[in-house]
Design a protein around this motif. Sequence first.
Motif, PDB file in Angstrom:
ATOM      1  N   SER A 222       0.814  -1.219   0.000  1.00 15.65           N
ATOM      2  CA  SER A 222       0.000   0.000   0.000  1.00 15.65           C
ATOM      3  C   SER A 222       0.844   1.263   0.000  1.00 15.65           C
ATOM      4  O   SER A 222       0.321   2.365  -0.212  1.00 15.65           O
ATOM      5  CB  SER A 222      -0.924   0.016   1.221  1.00 15.65           C
ATOM      6  OG  SER A 222      -0.160   0.054   2.420  1.00 15.65           O
ATOM      7  N   THR A 224       2.401   2.655   2.559  1.00 20.22           N
ATOM      8  CA  THR A 224       2.310   3.452   3.788  1.00 20.22           C
ATOM      9  C   THR A 224       3.497   3.237   4.720  1.00 20.22           C
ATOM     10  O   THR A 224       3.768   4.078   5.570  1.00 20.22           O
ATOM     11  CB  THR A 224       1.022   3.101   4.554  1.00 20.22           C
ATOM     12  OG1 THR A 224       1.025   1.694   4.858  1.00 20.22           O
ATOM     13  CG2 THR A 224      -0.201   3.440   3.722  1.00 20.22           C
ATOM     14  N   ARG A 225       4.194   2.129   4.573  1.00 18.34           N
ATOM     15  CA  ARG A 225       5.301   1.809   5.467  1.00 18.34           C
ATOM     16  C   ARG A 225       6.536   1.445   4.643  1.00 18.34           C
ATOM     17  O   ARG A 225       6.440   0.975   3.510  1.00 18.34           O
ATOM     18  CB  ARG A 225       4.934   0.648   6.396  1.00 18.34           C
ATOM     19  CG  ARG A 225       3.661   0.875   7.174  1.00 18.34           C
ATOM     20  CD  ARG A 225       3.210  -0.388   7.888  1.00 18.34           C
ATOM     21  NE  ARG A 225       3.849  -0.567   9.173  1.00 18.34           N
ATOM     22  CZ  ARG A 225       3.733  -1.671   9.908  1.00 18.34           C
ATOM     23  NH1 ARG A 225       3.019  -2.697   9.460  1.00 18.34           N
ATOM     24  NH2 ARG A 225       4.329  -1.765  11.080  1.00 18.34           N
ATOM     25  N   ASN A 239       7.085   4.857   9.375  1.00 15.71           N
ATOM     26  CA  ASN A 239       6.006   5.639   8.794  1.00 15.71           C
ATOM     27  C   ASN A 239       6.701   6.799   8.086  1.00 15.71           C
ATOM     28  O   ASN A 239       6.975   7.845   8.677  1.00 15.71           O
ATOM     29  CB  ASN A 239       5.057   6.160   9.882  1.00 15.71           C
ATOM     30  CG  ASN A 239       3.867   6.901   9.322  1.00 15.71           C
ATOM     31  OD1 ASN A 239       3.927   7.453   8.226  1.00 15.71           O
ATOM     32  ND2 ASN A 239       2.776   6.925  10.059  1.00 15.71           N
TER      33      ASN A 239
END
Length: 612
Positions: A222, A224-225, A239
Amino acid sequence: MAEAGGKSTVLNGASEEKEPGDDQHREEEEDACGSKEEQTQPSSQDASNDIAEAPVDKPKPDVKGQTGANGEDEDEDTDSMDGSGLCSLTEEGERESEEGRRERVKDGAKRAARKRNRPGGGANHSSSSDEDDEDEDEEEEDQKDDQDDDEAMEAWLGAELREMRGPVWRAVPSLLSREIGRESHQFVRRVCGARGLVQRLACQGRLERHKGCVNTLHFNPSGTRLASGSDDLRVVIWNWAIQTAELEFDSGHKSNVFQAKFLPHSGDSTLAMCARDGQIRVAELSATQRCKNTKRVAQHKGAAHKLALEPDSPCSFLSAGEDAVVFGIDLRLDRPANKLVVVKEGDKKVGLYTIFVNPAQTQQFAVGGRDQYVRIYDQRKINENDNNGVLKKFCPSHLVPSESKTNITCLVYSHDGTELLASYNDEDIYLFDSNHSDGADYLMRYKGHRNNATVKGVNFYGPCSEFVVSGSDCGHIYLWDKYSARIVQFMEGDKGGVVNCLEPHPHLPGMATSGLDHDIKLWAPTAENPASLKGLKEVMKKNKRERDEDSVRHGDQYDTQLLWFLMRHMRNRRRPRARREGADADTDESWSSPDSSDEDEGGPDHVQCMSS
């Protein structure tokens, strides 16, 4: 700044801004991106006019002796600066006084500036006529050498370049279409592959937590990380958007962590890792931002540099090691590791540095290592008695008969699996058509960087693999337009001198990079103006010169791997004995032991993670 009429073909990929002193003829030549004809030097009078029109506070390179003896005024060095301010990045700009810039005349600067490259060249010359004559002779020799170097560089770089294609994405029409709801779902995808945004990439921040070189970066599906691994044996989950570490844990490895990847469709709960100790380990992560434990699932008898994920599998992946073995690992099995193939050329094993699964045909994978061949295998029909199990292999035709120790340090498939990109040490980057028949030559060649000091990575950039991106021993990041092989972006990466990892974001226009520095750099297209590629020519000339000088010593750093292996093995032979005498039970057995799949689970194969 005045541009020297598109003198270097490699700079044509950049977007240049019009500066005072540019004429219409120069603009026409710069627009002809594919032109390879030799350009002439600007005259001394033209150079003087350009300098006279320059802003008063414009920084100039630090050139010793720019003003001659007896107060003589001197002209701009059009050779060393290419007439456009493209000076070497190793030189620091220093502001000149207003009076010093206004007092320049035609011939002096060429003499003084070229003396920079000779011992004592920056000192003011003697007023004697003999010394003046010697200086003039040396000037002519230096000018001829510079011209020869430039011509050789032009010929080398321009041999395989193509015309730059027009932009495939335009900001205003795309924004208008998005506003009225037309193809809005394609907007971000097309933005990520826009050349105009690639040319505006700039460093947005640094992630600092590791205490060693950062060897691996990987975004979760995704985006996000971001996972990173380091020589400090730690793995950090970031993050990245707010530049904070969500989780940090001990990997369980005993030597440099080379790769850490999120398994797809696992909810970011499973992380696969490999390292210089040859172990393949899996970390189980919890939703509460902690690591439950790490477990060894396979063991190579040599360093394991890369893992290859299967795009749709949350429990299967491949690993490759310097022992020439490819393991297929299935976490659903009691004994996860299955030896798929031992890579050989004839009867000789080929140690591996890289492996990648074809995203369109996941049963196929490609490997590269300690020879010049890219090998493709099909897991369904590997028969080591038939061509050593190889489905097909590729190599640049001029490297097939090579007696030098050419190695492939990294290879990757394109987004649709139709192309393969391979980076060769002390050589260039080559693009192959993965659908071609066995033995086919390369499609494109990408030049300018240097791959010698480390096992360098390479990658595609853009949702449709529109660009090629690589680090370099000079500490810079290069982005080539895939179709034309022209450099469109050139950025300073690591201060430590080598950029190894380049990880594009899966959905946004940006990427993360790392290398010998202990931090991670985040890049986004936020620069106000497109890249000018300032200093590129000098850096590329230096890279090529160093590569030519080291050609006779080609591959020496790879020979040291055997010495390291023997020393490491001797040290590790004493470790099991120390553990039997009361050492920490969490450390693993010697990495030269048999495969973990042949041993009972539990005990030293498991490491309980401590919360950070």
